[in-house]
Design a protein around this motif. Structure first.
Motif: not given
Length: 383
Positions: A54, A71, A75, A93, A240, A243
């Motif tokens: 991460l 990432l 995930r 993260g 993020f 993800s």
């Protein structure tokens, strides 16, 4: 931007991660206590070097940041076999990335090695009782106090609270109205005046509320510049957000796999369920939606890695489609299984509880639609 298929190296890594999640991480997850941080699971993620991914810069990305595509693959693959492991990793993260990007050398030296190793628990403290999707409406006040500030107010629905070792906290310092008056701080959990309580939520991981009673923070606790906290938050969420879609795709694929296996083997009405056109067509629809969501997630991640200008729109589209798709696929997988899927401990019962929250956190589906529309009309106005 590449069309997907994954290359052989990426495909092999994803297969390895799915096996690892099912065989080595799932047993640790099952030993955890619902609503609590599973520190042994987190430590194992650290030992395996997964949390480190991460925070590791990639030469293929713009600005040497961590790879958003890596990432997403990480995930999605972990979520397929162990949602608890995926969530534990992602929260490290989310809480730690602002320290990597905006923290001082002292802050990074103190915290990041322990976060990467799974020995320190990080948390991202943005949401408040009256400021969730409208993050610019934050009310946690940072009042000037000498060369620092005193934090007074509340945070709510914070993952890993109240058990985190430190919090990335966003508070209003008032340099300007709205988003421009928000500052980010790194606040250790043992800071005097900071207390927390757990919340009993549908999701199985720790979620809590935090109360700040004149918590002292100084210049050494800043993440970035005063008044620059909203940018710190958005930099983190833009990385993020796709993800979150990958997490949803991993759950959707697990539900689809379960539905395929069940309908191919379940005898009913003189044959197996898969022989019924209504069942086969439903499974086909589920598979098509999963693949579409996966491709949109990968495209958004690649756009981020390439430094494309339209990342907010792509990220919003990816999160929106993937989380809504996961809800659809898990719900239909439950329907195809019947009552057995509602029994406590069944994979689909677990996924049914897990799949609801991603449509709300890191920007609800309605917020994603607002972002998409805003970006589309901004582009139209610029023509």
């Amino acid at each position: 931007m590449p069309g997907f298929a994954l290359d052989p190296r990426q495909a092999a890594w994803c297969a390895e991660l799915r096996t690892l999640a099912a065989q080595r991480l799932r047993p640790l997850a099952e030993q955890g206590e619902p609503g609590r941080v599973n520190r042994p699971l987190l430590a194992r993620l650290g030992e395996l070097g997964l949390i480190d991914r991460l925070f590791t810069s990639s030469p293929a990305t713009a600005g040497g940041t961590p790879s958003a595509l890596d990432l997403c693959l990480l995930r999605e693959s972990l979520a397929h076999g162990c949602t608890e492991a995926e969530t534990a990793l992602a929260l490290q993260g989310l809480g730690g990335y602002p320290v990597l990007r905006s923290g001082s050398a002292v802050q990074r030296d103190r915290w990041l090695a322990r976060v990467r190793a799974g020995r320190a628990v990080a948390a991202f403290a943005l949401t408040e009782p009256d400021a969730g999707s409208d993050a610019a409406a934050l009310a946690l006040r940072a009042a000037p106090d000498g060369d620092g500030w005193r934090l007074t107010g509340e945070k709510c629905w914070i993952s890993n609270a109240p058990e985190a070792d430190f919090y990335t906290v966003f508070a209003r310092t008032g340099e300007a109205p709205g988003a421009r008056g928000v500052t980010a701080f790194l606040v250790p959990a043992d800071r005097p005046g900071l207390t927390g309580r757990p919340l009993d939520m549908l999701a199985p991981h720790a979620i809590g509320a935090l109360a700040f009673d004149g918590v002292r923070v100084g210049p050494q606790d800043l993440l970035g510049e005063p008044g620059g906290g909203f940018k710190v938050a958005m930099d983190t969420l833009n990385l993020f957000r796709p993800s979150v879609g990958a997490f949803a795709v991993g759950m959707a694929q697990a539900a689809l796999d379960a539905a395929l296996a069940h309908t191919a083997g379940r005898v009913a009405f003189g044959g197996v369920l898969a022989d019924l056109q209504s069942v086969a067509h439903r499974v086909a629809e589920m598979a098509t939606r999963v693949e579409a969501a996966r491709l949109l997630v990968y495209a958004a991640a690649s756009a981020y890695d390439e430094g494309a200008p339209d990342v907010p729109r792509r990220a919003a589209m990816a999160k929106l489609l993937a989380t809504e798709t996961a809800q659809y696929v898990v719900d239909h997988a439950v329907q195809l299984h019947g009552a057995r899927a509602l029994q406590r401990g069944h994979l689909l019962e677990h996924l049914y509880r897990e799949v609801r929250a991603p449509r709300v956190y890191e920007g609800a589906s309605e917020v994603q639609r607002t972002i998409i529309a805003r970006e589309l009309y901004r582009k139209e106005a610029a023509r």
